[in-house]
Design an enzyme around this catalytic site. Structure first.
Site, PDB file in Angstrom:
ATOM      1  N   LYS A  33     -14.751 -12.142  21.658  1.00 30.05           N
ATOM      2  CA  LYS A  33     -14.725 -11.196  22.534  1.00 30.05           C
ATOM      3  C   LYS A  33     -14.245 -11.819  23.809  1.00 30.05           C
ATOM      4  O   LYS A  33     -13.826 -12.879  23.940  1.00 30.05           O
ATOM      5  CB  LYS A  33     -16.541 -10.865  22.695  1.00 30.05           C
ATOM      6  CG  LYS A  33     -17.063 -12.019  23.289  1.00 30.05           C
ATOM      7  CD  LYS A  33     -18.648 -11.676  23.497  1.00 30.05           C
ATOM      8  CE  LYS A  33     -19.404 -13.317  23.845  1.00 30.05           C
ATOM      9  NZ  LYS A  33     -20.692 -12.934  24.060  1.00 30.05           N
ATOM     10  N   ARG A 129     -33.222  -9.989  26.411  1.00 23.41           N
ATOM     11  CA  ARG A 129     -32.032  -9.175  26.771  1.00 23.41           C
ATOM     12  C   ARG A 129     -31.790  -7.941  25.912  1.00 23.41           C
ATOM     13  O   ARG A 129     -32.171  -6.710  26.801  1.00 23.41           O
ATOM     14  CB  ARG A 129     -30.715 -10.058  26.445  1.00 23.41           C
ATOM     15  CG  ARG A 129     -29.557  -9.929  27.077  1.00 23.41           C
ATOM     16  CD  ARG A 129     -28.239 -10.812  27.234  1.00 23.41           C
ATOM     17  NE  ARG A 129     -28.157 -11.200  25.834  1.00 23.41           N
ATOM     18  CZ  ARG A 129     -26.866 -12.135  25.463  1.00 23.41           C
ATOM     19  NH1 ARG A 129     -26.393 -12.747  26.414  1.00 23.41           N
ATOM     20  NH2 ARG A 129     -26.799 -12.286  24.344  1.00 23.41           N
ATOM     21  N   TYR A 253      -7.358 -25.518  53.753  1.00 24.10           N
ATOM     22  CA  TYR A 253      -8.332 -24.677  54.518  1.00 24.10           C
ATOM     23  C   TYR A 253      -9.626 -25.496  54.808  1.00 24.10           C
ATOM     24  O   TYR A 253     -10.196 -26.041  54.135  1.00 24.10           O
ATOM     25  CB  TYR A 253      -8.577 -23.378  53.843  1.00 24.10           C
ATOM     26  CG  TYR A 253      -7.482 -22.394  53.733  1.00 24.10           C
ATOM     27  CD1 TYR A 253      -6.854 -21.849  55.043  1.00 24.10           C
ATOM     28  CD2 TYR A 253      -7.130 -21.895  52.524  1.00 24.10           C
ATOM     29  CE1 TYR A 253      -5.883 -21.057  54.974  1.00 24.10           C
ATOM     30  CE2 TYR A 253      -5.756 -20.947  52.447  1.00 24.10           C
ATOM     31  CZ  TYR A 253      -5.502 -20.367  53.649  1.00 24.10           C
ATOM     32  OH  TYR A 253      -4.491 -19.525  53.559  1.00 24.10           O
TER      33      TYR A 253
END
Length: 357
Positions: A33, A129, A253
């Site tokens: 998947k 689930r 950064y």
């Protein structure tokens, strides 16, 4: 051409699949998947087609992609169907289907099918689930048989904490499953990757190796069987710029990294737009021309920086392994407070190149 690329070792993929078979003695559905966890579903299925007992995907769109790519073996829809009209495609393309909800069962009972289908009946044994309540499991099994529309039923469930080898909840879920299926004559599928690798006492006629296929361990601690896995993906790029910096200079950064001494910094063509985790901290491991090094400074969209101070021979064009056979994906994931599933599935923009090892 931008040098970032993902090298996919198909022989390692086959090795990992065979390991799942070897340690369990069971039939194995290769879980591919999410585009084979970012590795390329069709190419991975092609590599396994002559040895795999079948494949597992999340949804019918993924299954149809495999069929269009010439994959002819069994394919299980792990989430079943989302609309009743998908049943016609399931029959047409000879797909196997998980049933995890009563509405799916009712849709099968109402459907007119040209031939019976194979159903994997899923129990919610404690993960909460998807899956049928234990009280509904045996009635659902009997209704499927009575419908005349099902050729075979496999009984399944899914563990919530099998990657925690000292936790007993997997055995508690097993007890719920065994009670719910008592007296039912059908094959069983319980073991996912962590259960394949770490729970040999759990019975399973079918296993469902997923992350282990791609060579990553699901465990935080060492595991003897997991140590036999071979990484399938090597994510690499090259140094495109070198900076010689004195002590006290920031890199990237936000000045998250400041040099404590004279430092040689290499800039790599790889960033979070490629799927490398932006939150990877200073010190995340990399390999430069086969030598260990580490990340310095914040990951940018298209670039990141690594320390070259102790690798004087490295420079423009040097190869940098971000993860692979030397830098484990699980170590990068842990440094970034992620799991290997995430960093594989997040991979974007980077071309995949396939080889036999």
């Amino acid at each position: 051409m931008r040098p970032a690329r993902a090298l996919i070792d198909l022989q390692a993929l086959r090795h990992n699949y065979q390991l799942a078979r070897e340690v369990t003695g069971a039939k194995a559905l290769a879980v591919i998947k999410a585009d084979a966890y970012g590795h390329g579903a069709v190419r991975c299925a092609e590599a396994l087609q002559d040895m795999a007992d079948g494949f597992a995907v999340a949804c019918i769109e993924e299954a149809l992609e495999l069929r269009a790519g010439g994959i002819r073996g069994p394919i299980l829809l792990l989430e079943g169907f989302f609309e009743a009209d998908e049943l016609a495609l399931i029959v047409e393309h000879d797909l196997w289907c998980v049933v995890h909800a009563l509405w799916q069962l009712e849709a099968i009972e109402r459907a007119t099918l040209s031939k019976p289908i194979t159903v994997w009946l899923k129990l919610d044994s404690g993960m909460h689930r998807v899956g049928l309540h234990p009280n509904d499991f045996q009635p659902a099994y009997r209704r499927l048989l009575a419908s005349g529309k099902v050729a075979k039923i496999v009984l399944m469930s899914h563990f919530a904490r099998a990657d925690e080898l000292h936790d007993t909840s997997s055995l508690q879920q097993l007890a719920v499953f065994e009670q719910a299926r008592q007296g039912l004559m059908a094959e069983v599928s319980l073991r996912n990757s962590p259960a394949v690798l770490g729970w040999p006492q759990i019975p399973s006629d079918w296993v469902r190796p997923g992350i282990m296929l791609y060579g990553a361990t699901p465990f935080e601690e060492a595991n003897a069987v997991a140590s036999r896995l071979q990484p399938v993906m090597t994510l690499e790029s090259k140094i495109i710029s070198v900076r010689e910096l004195p002590a006290g200079e920031p890199v990237g950064y936000g000045a998250r990294f400041v040099t404590a001494q004279p430092t040689r910094v290499g800039v790599v063509a790889m960033g979070y737009a490629d799927g490398y985790p932006r939150q990877a901290p200073n010190g995340t491991p990399v390999m430069v021309d086969g030598q260990p090094s580490q990340l310095v400074g914040r990951v940018s969209m298209d670039m990141l920086a690594v320390d070259l101070t102790h690798i004087p021979q490295a420079g423009l064009g040097s190869t940098v392994e971000l993860w692979g056979k030397n830098v484990l994906a699980s170590d990068v994931a842990k440094a970034a407070d992620m799991i290997p599933y995430q960093i594989f599935c997040n991979l974007r923009r980077v071309p995949r190149l396939y080889s036999e090892g």
